[in-house]
Design a protein around this motif. Structure first.
Motif, short mmCIF file in Angstrom:
data_model
loop_
_atom_site.label_atom_id
_atom_site.label_comp_id
_atom_site.label_asym_id
_atom_site.label_seq_id
_atom_site.Cartn_x
_atom_site.Cartn_y
_atom_site.Cartn_z
N GLY A 5 0.80 -1.22 0.00
CA GLY A 5 0.00 0.00 0.00
C GLY A 5 0.83 1.27 0.00
N ASN B 140 -6.32 0.59 -1.39
CA ASN B 140 -7.51 0.49 -0.55
C ASN B 140 -8.10 1.88 -0.36
OD1 ASN B 140 -6.09 1.80 1.54
ND2 ASN B 140 -5.45 -0.13 2.46
N ASP C 212 -5.93 4.62 1.41
CA ASP C 212 -4.79 5.02 0.59
C ASP C 212 -5.22 5.88 -0.59
OD1 ASP C 212 -3.31 3.57 2.35
OD2 ASP C 212 -2.65 2.03 0.92
N ASP D 76 -8.17 3.88 -9.41
CA ASP D 76 -7.57 4.68 -8.33
C ASP D 76 -6.97 5.97 -8.87
OD1 ASP D 76 -7.92 2.66 -6.18
OD2 ASP D 76 -6.55 1.50 -7.42
#
Length: 436
Positions: A15, A51, A54, A177
């Motif tokens: 991460g 995630n 993050d 993301d």
């Protein structure tokens, strides 16, 4: 901290810590992170994902890589973002309508991307309009008028500007993301309290399927709320153009006809009211979504939104009499050709992305970054799914710079429409709401 350790942690599935996000975003903005390192970072995110915490951390770090606007207004500071479509000129209706309802709207918008139109390109078809004012001018216009639709300055989210170009050449454009962080870092740098997202789905959208659109909407809503901005999203249909026009000046003309109640486009109106209702309810200016939508309706019907739009145009360099004389102020193409139906039947489906590419090829968009836009070209009178046609009946008009370009566009528009013997089920305009 250094770039290799950040990239290695992502590569190995560990991460992205808040400290790593801040360091890497600052390095993107300053140039301390090389193109090769930025590409490796983007690929690691693409392959392994982030995630939710993050994703929030990266978005905030990219937001904070440059200037974050601060406001001291007597009402809430709000905005709307669309993921892009064809004939989608909602921003031009929504910003002044929200201003007429007591909100303040520093709408940071973009130019055309791929087959989709750009809000700034549309506004720059208005003679004199300056889409990139300095920060003090932006602040003054928002304070005095209530809204300003402008482009981002170099000081807003510079980390995103760098990473955006890297994504384009590194095969990582599709990362959910990175898309989320890119969209929101620029929007949140405008100092917003409330944001509503219009996530398009269908043939004219970047997201072609409902599951993909839903995933993007959920990621955007959760991340923006996690960053402290009250946010919701509507998933809206883009299986056909939202308006009856596609092209810069032609879309402004359609907006003005709606604002002045000359020829109201119901689809544009309905999406505008729904999105505006979301904003006003989230901002506390309306008790609920229905009441907020009714307030937007009233702002449009009364002419107060048209008045704010005219004030914004004049304040940013456009004609002071634009609302009264918009047909005379907008450029028009020298060649106009009808698109005729090859047979009788009902419009069953439309390749809206193809229509967007037709506008680009006519000169209404950019094939590369150096291209100059012809604001007058495009398509108007676009028929919608479910409409019945007779053989030889016109169902669109091509506006072109030359007869040759017009004839090529006529054939391409005919190919983008599918006509069937039986009437189809007409698509719903608003498919889902994603709340915070």
């Amino acid at each position: 901290m250094e770039a290799r350790s950040v990239i290695a942690a992502l590569r190995d599935g560990h991460g992205l810590s808040p400290e790593a996000s801040r360091w890497f975003a600052a390095g993107l903005a300053s140039g301390a992170v090389s193109d090769a390192q930025a590409g490796a970072f983007a690929m690691a995110v693409f392959l392994n994902g982030l995630n939710a915490p993050d994703r929030v951390g990266l978005t905030c770090a990219m937001r904070d890589s440059g200037q974050v606007l601060q406001w001291d207004m007597p009402g809430p500071v709000v905005d709307k973002h669309s993921t892009g479509g064809i004939g989608d000129s909602v921003s031009l209706l929504l910003a002044p309508a929200l201003a007429a309802c007591g909100a303040y709207v520093p709408m940071i918008s973009g130019r055309g991307l791929g087959h989709t139109g750009g809000t700034l390109d549309k506004l720059e078809s208005i003679p004199g309009y300056r889409a990139t004012p300095d920060p003090e001018k932006l602040r003054r216009v928002v304070q005095e008028v209530g809204c300003a639709i402008v482009g981002a300055t170099d000081d807003l989210a510079p980390a995103d500007r760098r990473l955006y170009g890297i994504r384009d050449i590194s095969g990582t454009v599709e990362s959910l993301d990175l898309i989320t962080a890119s969209i929101l870092s620029k929007k949140l740098a405008a100092g917003l309290e409330v944001l509503v997202l219009d996530v398009k789905v269908g043939s004219g959208a970047f997201m072609k399927t409902l599951p993909k659109a839903r995933a993007l909407a959920r990621a955007l809503v959760d991340t923006a709320n996690g960053a402290g901005c009250k946010t919701s999203a509507l998933i809206t249909d883009m299986s056909q153009p939202l308006g009856h026009s596609a092209g810069n000046a032609l879309e402004v003309l359609e907006v003005m006809e709606t604002l002045t109640m000359g020829a109201v486009n119901e689809a544009l109106w309905d999406v505008t009211a729904a999105l505006g209702g979301e904003v006003l309810a989230l901002a506390g200016l309306a008790p609920d979504l229905d009441a907020g939508a009714a307030m937007i309706d009233a702002a449009l019907e009364s002419g107060r939104a048209a008045e704010r739009f005219g004030q914004m145009i004049a304040a940013l360099g456009g004609p002071a009499d634009f609302v009264e004389r918009y047909p005379d102020r907008l450029p028009s193409a020298p060649v106009i050709r009808p698109v005729l139906s090859p047979r009788e039947g009902f419009i069953e489906a439309i390749d809206a992305e193809a229509l967007g590419h037709i506008v680009v090829r006519l000169g209404g968009g950019r094939l590369n970054g150096a291209d100059r836009i012809n604001p007058s070209v495009g398509l108007s009178g676009l028929a919608a799914i479910g409409e019945e046609l007779e053989e030889g009946e016109p169902f669109a008009l091509v506006h072109a710079a030359t007869p040759e370009a017009a004839e090529a566009a006529v054939a391409a528009v005919q190919a983008a429409y599918r006509i069937a013997e039986e009437p189809p089920e007409e698509p719903a305009l608003i498919l889902e709401r994603i709340g915070g």
